[in-house]
Design a protein around this motif. Sequence first.
Motif, mmCIF file in Angstrom:
data_model
loop_
_atom_site.group_PDB
_atom_site.id
_atom_site.type_symbol
_atom_site.label_atom_id
_atom_site.label_comp_id
_atom_site.label_asym_id
_atom_site.label_seq_id
_atom_site.Cartn_x
_atom_site.Cartn_y
_atom_site.Cartn_z
ATOM 1 N N UNK A 149 0.829 -1.201 0.000
ATOM 2 C CA UNK A 149 0.000 0.000 0.000
ATOM 3 C C UNK A 149 0.864 1.252 0.000
ATOM 4 N N UNK A 150 0.317 2.358 -0.544
ATOM 5 C CA UNK A 150 1.107 3.580 -0.645
ATOM 6 C C UNK A 150 1.195 4.329 0.671
ATOM 7 N N UNK A 151 0.197 4.215 1.546
ATOM 8 C CA UNK A 151 0.233 4.912 2.839
ATOM 9 C C UNK A 151 -0.730 4.233 3.802
ATOM 10 N N UNK A 152 -0.935 4.847 4.961
ATOM 11 C CA UNK A 152 -1.781 4.252 5.987
ATOM 12 C C UNK A 152 -3.229 4.106 5.562
ATOM 13 N N UNK A 153 -3.760 5.096 4.886
ATOM 14 C CA UNK A 153 -5.152 5.038 4.444
ATOM 15 C C UNK A 153 -5.342 3.918 3.427
ATOM 16 N N UNK A 154 -4.444 3.840 2.472
ATOM 17 C CA UNK A 154 -4.512 2.782 1.470
ATOM 18 C C UNK A 154 -4.367 1.413 2.134
ATOM 19 N N UNK A 172 -1.701 -5.972 5.821
ATOM 20 C CA UNK A 172 -1.815 -4.827 4.914
ATOM 21 C C UNK A 172 -1.899 -3.523 5.696
ATOM 22 N N UNK A 173 -2.652 -3.511 6.797
ATOM 23 C CA UNK A 173 -2.736 -2.299 7.619
ATOM 24 C C UNK A 173 -1.359 -1.973 8.184
ATOM 25 N N UNK A 174 -0.646 -2.981 8.681
ATOM 26 C CA UNK A 174 0.703 -2.758 9.215
ATOM 27 C C UNK A 174 1.661 -2.244 8.151
ATOM 28 N N UNK A 175 1.584 -2.807 6.945
ATOM 29 C CA UNK A 175 2.453 -2.345 5.857
ATOM 30 C C UNK A 175 2.126 -0.905 5.485
ATOM 31 N N UNK A 176 0.836 -0.563 5.513
ATOM 32 C CA UNK A 176 0.443 0.810 5.224
ATOM 33 C C UNK A 176 0.962 1.785 6.268
ATOM 34 N N UNK A 177 0.894 1.383 7.537
ATOM 35 C CA UNK A 177 1.413 2.244 8.606
ATOM 36 C C UNK A 177 2.926 2.428 8.489
ATOM 37 N N UNK A 178 3.610 1.380 8.066
ATOM 38 C CA UNK A 178 5.057 1.488 7.901
ATOM 39 C C UNK A 178 5.419 2.392 6.723
ATOM 40 N N UNK A 189 7.483 7.373 4.559
ATOM 41 C CA UNK A 189 7.976 7.432 3.183
ATOM 42 C C UNK A 189 6.980 8.167 2.287
ATOM 43 N N UNK A 190 5.693 7.928 2.498
ATOM 44 C CA UNK A 190 4.668 8.603 1.705
ATOM 45 C C UNK A 190 4.674 10.108 1.989
ATOM 46 N N UNK A 191 4.866 10.474 3.237
ATOM 47 C CA UNK A 191 4.921 11.901 3.591
ATOM 48 C C UNK A 191 6.095 12.588 2.890
ATOM 49 N N UNK A 192 7.264 11.949 2.933
ATOM 50 C CA UNK A 192 8.443 12.512 2.256
ATOM 51 C C UNK A 192 8.221 12.607 0.748
ATOM 52 N N UNK A 193 7.644 11.561 0.175
ATOM 53 C CA UNK A 193 7.432 11.534 -1.276
ATOM 54 C C UNK A 193 6.464 12.631 -1.707
#
Length: 124
Positions: free
Chosen positions: A6-11, A72-78, A82-86
């Motif tokens: 996922x690209x970010x936490x919401x995704x 998937x939720x854990x991967x999104x949180x991680x 990176x998503x914020x920086x991007x």
Amino acid sequence: MALTRPKDGTDGLIRGLKTAGAGVAGGLVAAVAAPVQGARSGGASGFFKGLGAGVLGGAAMVVGGVGCGVAQVGRGLMQMPKAHRARREEKVWDQELGCWVDVDLCALEHQLGQEAGQRGAQPN
């Protein structure tokens, strides 16, 4: 079940809920369908065999779906830092690659202008 990054936490939350929901729905279908099929093919004893198989198979599907959903939720949180920086660097998410990419719009505009110029210069 969604297993891509996922690209970010919401995704990640959305993908996790979809994956967990698919596991629960599949488990319910297996728990109902197996006894019915068992009763059709083996009568009363087939019903109870199907009931046992349906409950076990359904439970496995539910556990697997919820486990993948939590992952998937854990991967999104991680991915959130990176998503914020991007986003701050004005990158865009490429769904096919599953990563953030830098798109140089000026270079793309220049390339499109050159291609349009070449098409205009060619005789028909």
